[in-house]
Each structure stands twice: as structure tokens, then as C-alpha cells.
Design an enzyme around this catalytic site. Structure first.
Site, mmCIF file in Angstrom:
data_model
loop_
_atom_site.group_PDB
_atom_site.id
_atom_site.type_symbol
_atom_site.label_atom_id
_atom_site.label_comp_id
_atom_site.label_asym_id
_atom_site.label_seq_id
_atom_site.Cartn_x
_atom_site.Cartn_y
_atom_site.Cartn_z
ATOM 1 N N HIS A 142 27.012 15.695 -16.525
ATOM 2 C CA HIS A 142 27.794 14.864 -15.750
ATOM 3 C C HIS A 142 27.798 13.058 -15.794
ATOM 4 O O HIS A 142 26.556 13.401 -15.827
ATOM 5 C CB HIS A 142 27.426 15.578 -13.872
ATOM 6 C CG HIS A 142 26.064 14.409 -13.511
ATOM 7 N ND1 HIS A 142 25.395 13.697 -13.231
ATOM 8 C CD2 HIS A 142 24.671 15.599 -13.928
ATOM 9 C CE1 HIS A 142 24.368 13.308 -13.135
ATOM 10 N NE2 HIS A 142 23.672 14.511 -13.073
ATOM 11 N N GLU A 186 28.005 15.688 -9.568
ATOM 12 C CA GLU A 186 27.518 16.400 -9.390
ATOM 13 C C GLU A 186 26.972 16.007 -8.624
ATOM 14 O O GLU A 186 25.444 16.932 -7.374
ATOM 15 C CB GLU A 186 26.530 16.372 -10.576
ATOM 16 C CG GLU A 186 25.275 17.285 -10.223
ATOM 17 C CD GLU A 186 23.680 17.464 -10.230
ATOM 18 O OE1 GLU A 186 23.365 18.009 -9.801
ATOM 19 O OE2 GLU A 186 23.769 15.726 -10.580
ATOM 20 N N GLU A 187 26.142 14.518 -8.523
ATOM 21 C CA GLU A 187 25.411 13.336 -7.357
ATOM 22 C C GLU A 187 25.758 13.802 -6.534
ATOM 23 O O GLU A 187 25.318 13.720 -4.994
ATOM 24 C CB GLU A 187 25.457 11.951 -7.535
ATOM 25 C CG GLU A 187 24.506 12.308 -9.641
ATOM 26 C CD GLU A 187 22.893 12.617 -9.023
ATOM 27 O OE1 GLU A 187 22.504 13.835 -8.555
ATOM 28 O OE2 GLU A 187 22.350 12.747 -9.796
ATOM 29 N N GLU A 242 20.326 18.551 -18.155
ATOM 30 C CA GLU A 242 20.097 18.175 -16.871
ATOM 31 C C GLU A 242 17.954 17.800 -17.370
ATOM 32 O O GLU A 242 17.784 18.293 -18.085
ATOM 33 C CB GLU A 242 19.297 18.851 -15.482
ATOM 34 C CG GLU A 242 20.847 18.794 -15.039
ATOM 35 C CD GLU A 242 21.058 17.312 -13.451
ATOM 36 O OE1 GLU A 242 20.047 16.513 -13.475
ATOM 37 O OE2 GLU A 242 21.764 17.868 -13.318
ATOM 38 N N ASP A 245 18.987 10.183 -15.676
ATOM 39 C CA ASP A 245 20.105 11.784 -14.985
ATOM 40 C C ASP A 245 21.160 10.637 -14.662
ATOM 41 O O ASP A 245 21.336 10.422 -14.199
ATOM 42 C CB ASP A 245 19.456 11.466 -13.504
ATOM 43 C CG ASP A 245 19.742 12.870 -13.266
ATOM 44 O OD1 ASP A 245 20.627 13.700 -13.248
ATOM 45 O OD2 ASP A 245 19.540 12.671 -11.940
ATOM 46 N N HIS A 288 16.706 8.005 -10.575
ATOM 47 C CA HIS A 288 17.302 8.152 -9.369
ATOM 48 C C HIS A 288 16.169 6.994 -8.261
ATOM 49 O O HIS A 288 16.223 6.895 -7.338
ATOM 50 C CB HIS A 288 16.682 8.846 -7.975
ATOM 51 C CG HIS A 288 18.090 10.375 -8.429
ATOM 52 N ND1 HIS A 288 18.595 11.207 -6.761
ATOM 53 C CD2 HIS A 288 18.871 10.452 -9.378
ATOM 54 C CE1 HIS A 288 19.471 11.786 -7.370
ATOM 55 N NE2 HIS A 288 19.493 11.716 -9.081
ATOM 56 N N ASP A 345 28.434 11.448 -13.287
ATOM 57 C CA ASP A 345 28.445 10.368 -12.001
ATOM 58 C C ASP A 345 27.010 9.804 -11.854
ATOM 59 O O ASP A 345 25.901 10.875 -11.782
ATOM 60 C CB ASP A 345 28.644 11.090 -10.871
ATOM 61 C CG ASP A 345 28.132 12.343 -10.314
ATOM 62 O OD1 ASP A 345 27.862 13.223 -11.402
ATOM 63 O OD2 ASP A 345 28.166 12.774 -9.482
#
Length: 383
Positions: A72, A138-139, A167, A105, A356, A74
Site C-alpha cells: 500500500h 490499507e491504513e 509489510e 510502513d 506510525h 497510503d
């Protein structure tokens, strides 16, 4: 015509500079489509709702062997920008580390598998297909991301025979862990309705908080299980209890509580929902309150049994890093929970310590090593 190898570090930087906070595409998929189309991939934008997705295939549709990568572009929001020491979308490199939201990520993972795939099909065109399924959701709720790509694939006769999700999977060192499954995840919201009254005259009221506390105690008093061959013990965590009551002498009319469960293959969302409802019914019968329950199952537990796919990936990791990866099902959920219904799937990617977080960053050399691992996996798969 010879082509220079694709630099995954430069591609990571270009992706970080696209501020693609879910659900914004912000140019990330446009950039990847250009890179892949230039290398001969058939590219299709599979947008659904407000979500942007990209499907890219090199080779024949419906090939007998079609290795897929999923990832992903995003990213989660920046948070308090003032706490960042570098521009969250600047991709600055300092002392060998690249800073930015999505650095770990997982824009570096996407850049690594795109670079590996492009170089592979240019240098050693395989007898089969290479598929990249890249989502921009995805997030977020993940309802229109990888799910939309898989729906579109099914409707259009597209397939992957095996898939690797890129991931971050490594806790400490690149190569120390890969994922062969994931725990299930679900959330349950309880609303307990009693009868409001004066705290000095509790016999005239029905206290919903007492009932809620009793229910929460029942749910946490005993472990759900002791774990299984491939999974740790399931966990149930109370995440909030609230009634919004500012008065100390009032028994409130209503109270709410929420629990989150991460569960192994001894359970399903359905079996755990029944278990929660049964406990709520017992507390209702004992206390005379009413307990409403709402449940959301984010994903069921699954495992890809150790075998040809996991052994091939582990071997490539060990050759490139000198580290033997542990086969794990730990952590949260990922889009592998959707891919597993399409084909066998495992996950391998970078060290995820800063994902994150404020000052999210990736070691530049790790991006290059990850591309090398993915390239070796492709060569071994089609050998």
C-alpha cells in the site's frame, strides 16, 4: 536496449514526497504506474469509492505461474507536525536514515518490490507473470483497497498463484521474522441500559455500571486459550468504559464499554460473538438491565502452513542477510487476511520499529537489501 537498474532508494523518496494520507492518492500510484508501464507492465487503475488502487501485470493473463506482490501507498496522518525533527514528506536522508511518513510502513517496501520486479522482467523475462497489487486503502477501513483489487481480478480472469505482502515484519534486524499468518481481530461495543436514580436510594434504580463492571470482569477473568501450534494465546482487552456522568450522587441510566479481541485459530468471529452474547445475557438475567451489543470483525485468523512458499522466501532472506527468519503470526492485521482467500500468502519486509511514529524513518541500506531479497525470490520462483 539496456536499462539502468531501478534505484529503490530514489523511488522510496519520490513516494514519501507524495502526501498520500488515506484516502488521498497524492500522486503515488500515478508515479508507480509510469515506472511500471515503461517496463512493459499492463497497468489498470482499479479505483472504488474514494480509494485509488493499481493493478500491474507483466506477462500473460491467467499464466500458470503468476507471482504477486501486495502493498500500500497510503499512510497514517502525521500527528503533531511540530514534534517532527524533519519534514514528514521531505524524504530527507540524515546519517544513513531516510525520514518521512511511510518510510517504513510501507513506501520503502513498495519501492523495493517494484524495483525488483522491473529489473527482473527486463533482465530475465520469466515464463509466467509478475503481478503487483497496490492499494491506497490499507491504513483506513480497507473495504475498497485490496478487497477491490481482488474483486476486480476475479471479475476479469486475473490471478496470482502465490503472493508476498511487503509489510514490515522484522522486530529488530532485517531478516529476523516473516509472517505466515495473522491473528483475527474484532471489536465489541456494549451499551448497558439501567434505571437512573439517587445514589442514596439504589433500590429504586438499576445501576448499569455495576452490570458493566460485572460483565467486563467475566470477560477478563479467564484466558480465552493457551495458544496453538502457530499462534500465541488469544487476548481480550478492555479499551474503554464510560457513562459520561458528571454527578457523584446520581446512578446513571446508561453505560458503555468496548473490548478488542485478537484471536487465534481456535476461534472465529462468529464463535467469539456468541461467547460475548452469552456472558451479556447472564449479566442481564442477574441484574435486570438491558445489554445491547454491536460487533465488527476486522479479519479472521489464518495461517499458510509452512511449506514450499515459506521455505523459498526464508531461503532468499537467509542468503541475502545471513539471518534465518522466525515464522510468526504475531502483530496486528494486514491485507494478507484478504489475499489468503485468493492464493497462498506470506509476508516479509523491513524492521518496523518506527512505523506510525513521529520521525518515522528507514535505514537506506535496508531498502537496497530488501530489493535484493525480493529479486532473489522472483528468480528462485521462476527458476
Amino acid at each position: 536496449m539496456s536499462h539502468a537498474p531501478v534505484d529503490p532508494v530514489a523511488l522510496t523518496a519520490d513516494l514519501i514526497r507524495c502526501p498520500s494520507v488515506t484516502p488521498e492518492e497524492a500522486g503515488a500510484l500515478v508515479l508507480l504506474e509510469q515506472v511500471l508501464a515503461d517496463a512493459g507492465f499492463d497497468c489498470t487503475r482499479v479505483d472504488r469509492g474514494v480509494t485509488s488502487n493499481l493493478y500491474a501485470r507483466w506477462g500473460k493473463k491467467g499464466a500458470n505461474r503468476a507471482f504477486g506482490f501486495n502493498g500500500h501507498t497510503d499512510v497514517v496522518p502525521v500527528g503533531d507536525r511540530a514534534k517532527w525533527t524533519r519534514d514528514p514528506f521531505g524524504a530527507e536522508v540524515v546519517d544513513g536514515w531516510m525520514y518521512g511518513r511511510g518510510a517504513t510502513d510501507m513506501k520503502s517496501g513498495v519501492a523495493a518490490f517494484v524495483a525488483a520486479a522491473v529489473d527482473f522482467v527486463r533482465q530475465t523475462p520469466p515464463d509466467g507473470a509478475v503481478v503487483l497489487a497496490i492499494t491506497g486503502d490499507e491504513e483506513g477501513d480497507a473495504t475498497d483497497g485490496t478487497v477491490a483489487l481482488l474483486d476486480w481480478m476475479a471479475a476479469n480472469g486475473e490471478r496470482m498463484t502465490h503472493c508476498l505482502v511487503g509489510e514490515p515484519t522484522c522486530p529488530e534486524t532485517l531478516g529476523d521474522m516473516m509472517k505466515i499468518g495473522r491473528r483475527g481481530s474484532m471489536t465489541a461495543w456494549f451499551t448497558v441500559t439501567g434505571v437512573q436514580g439517587h445514589s442514596a436510594y439504589p433500590h429504586r434504580a438499576k445501576n448499569p455500571l455495576h452490570a458493566l463492571v460485572s460483565l467486563m470482569h467475566r470477560l477478563t477473568a479467564e484466558p480465552l486459550d493457551e495458544g496453538t501450534d502457530h499462534f500465541d494465546a488469544s487476548t481480550l482487552q478492555i479499551t474503554t468504559v464510560d457513562c459520561g456522568n458528571p454527578a457523584t450522587n446520581v446512578i446513571p441510566a446508561e453505560a458503555r464499554g468496548t473490548v478488542n479481541i485478537r484471536f487465534n485459530d481456535l476461534h472465529s468471529g462468529e464463535s467469539l460473538t456468541a461467547r460475548l452474547r452469552a456472558e451479556a445475557d447472564r449479566v442481564e438475567a442477574e441484574t435486570g438491565v438491558k445489554i445491547a451489543m454491536a460487533v465488527q470483525v476486522s479479519g479472521e485468523s489464518f495461517v499458510t502452513p509452512p511449506g514450499e512458499l515459506s521455505e523459498m522466501v526464508a531461503r532468499a532472506v537467509t542468503v541475502e542477510t545471513g539471518v534465518t527468519p522466525q515464522l510468526s503470526t504475531s502483530g496486528g492485521t494486514s491485507d494478507a487476511r484478504f489475499v489468503k482467500d485468493h492464493c497462498p500468502v506470506v509476508e516479509f519486509g523491513l524492521v518496523g520499529k518506527t512505523m506510525h511514529a513521529v520521525d518515522e524513518r528507514v535505514e537506506v541500506e535496508q531498502i537496497r537489501r530488501l530489493k535484493a531479497i525480493y529479486g532473489r525470490i522472483l528468480r528462485d520462483y521462476f527458476a
